[in-house]
Design a protein around this motif. Structure first.
Motif, PDB file in Angstrom:
ATOM      1  N   GLU A  17       0.834  -1.206   0.000  1.00 22.38           N
ATOM      2  CA  GLU A  17       0.000   0.000   0.000  1.00 22.38           C
ATOM      3  C   GLU A  17       0.872   1.262   0.000  1.00 22.38           C
ATOM      4  O   GLU A  17       0.582   2.226  -0.700  1.00 22.38           O
ATOM      5  CB  GLU A  17      -0.935  -0.005   1.216  1.00 22.38           C
ATOM      6  N   ILE A  21       0.791   4.165  -2.899  1.00 22.22           N
ATOM      7  CA  ILE A  21       0.563   5.578  -2.606  1.00 22.22           C
ATOM      8  C   ILE A  21       1.738   6.423  -3.072  1.00 22.22           C
ATOM      9  O   ILE A  21       1.556   7.461  -3.718  1.00 22.22           O
ATOM     10  CB  ILE A  21       0.300   5.777  -1.098  1.00 22.22           C
ATOM     11  N   SER A  60      -3.546  14.291   0.030  1.00 27.97           N
ATOM     12  CA  SER A  60      -4.327  13.491   0.987  1.00 27.97           C
ATOM     13  C   SER A  60      -3.766  12.076   1.101  1.00 27.97           C
ATOM     14  O   SER A  60      -3.697  11.510   2.199  1.00 27.97           O
ATOM     15  CB  SER A  60      -5.788  13.452   0.529  1.00 27.97           C
ATOM     16  N   LEU A  61      -3.350  11.523  -0.020  1.00 28.74           N
ATOM     17  CA  LEU A  61      -2.806  10.162  -0.013  1.00 28.74           C
ATOM     18  C   LEU A  61      -1.509  10.064   0.781  1.00 28.74           C
ATOM     19  O   LEU A  61      -1.327   9.137   1.577  1.00 28.74           O
ATOM     20  CB  LEU A  61      -2.554   9.679  -1.450  1.00 28.74           C
ATOM     21  N   ARG A  63      -0.487  11.670   3.221  1.00 27.92           N
ATOM     22  CA  ARG A  63      -0.718  11.770   4.660  1.00 27.92           C
ATOM     23  C   ARG A  63      -1.156  10.441   5.278  1.00 27.92           C
ATOM     24  O   ARG A  63      -1.133  10.291   6.496  1.00 27.92           O
ATOM     25  CB  ARG A  63      -1.756  12.841   4.956  1.00 27.92           C
ATOM     26  N   LYS A  64      -1.526   9.479   4.455  1.00 31.44           N
ATOM     27  CA  LYS A  64      -1.905   8.152   4.950  1.00 31.44           C
ATOM     28  C   LYS A  64      -0.681   7.297   5.286  1.00 31.44           C
ATOM     29  O   LYS A  64      -0.799   6.268   5.924  1.00 31.44           O
ATOM     30  CB  LYS A  64      -2.764   7.421   3.915  1.00 31.44           C
TER      31      LYS A  64
END
Length: 81
Positions: A17, A21, A60-61, A63-64
């Protein structure tokens, strides 16, 4: 029914993941004409999200992703390859 014990490893899924990202963010930065490596390094060092474009939801991605975990993976990969 299985009689043996199966090993479940969350780290591998997490790494997949994280790579997905990071690749998406890299591509978004490149599409907008930025130097993706410089921008991502700037974000990692400062934690300032303005280094990352909003294009394709990249800000936004990113920050995951846990920054410490990402840096650990990057250093590990660099030293092992």
């Amino acid at each position: 029914m299985l009689d043996g014990t199966r090993k479940f490893n969350l780290v591998d899924d997490s790494n997949v993941e994280m790579k997905r990202i990071l690749t998406t963010v890299y591509d978004a930065l490149k599409e907008k004409g930025y130097n993706p490596i410089n921008q991502i390094v700037g974000y990692l060092l400062s934690e300032d999200p303005t280094y990352i474009t909003n294009h394709n939801n990249a800000r936004s991605l990113i920050r995951k992703i846990d920054r410490d975990e990402l840096m650990q993976e990057l250093v590990s990969f660099y030293l092992n390859n």
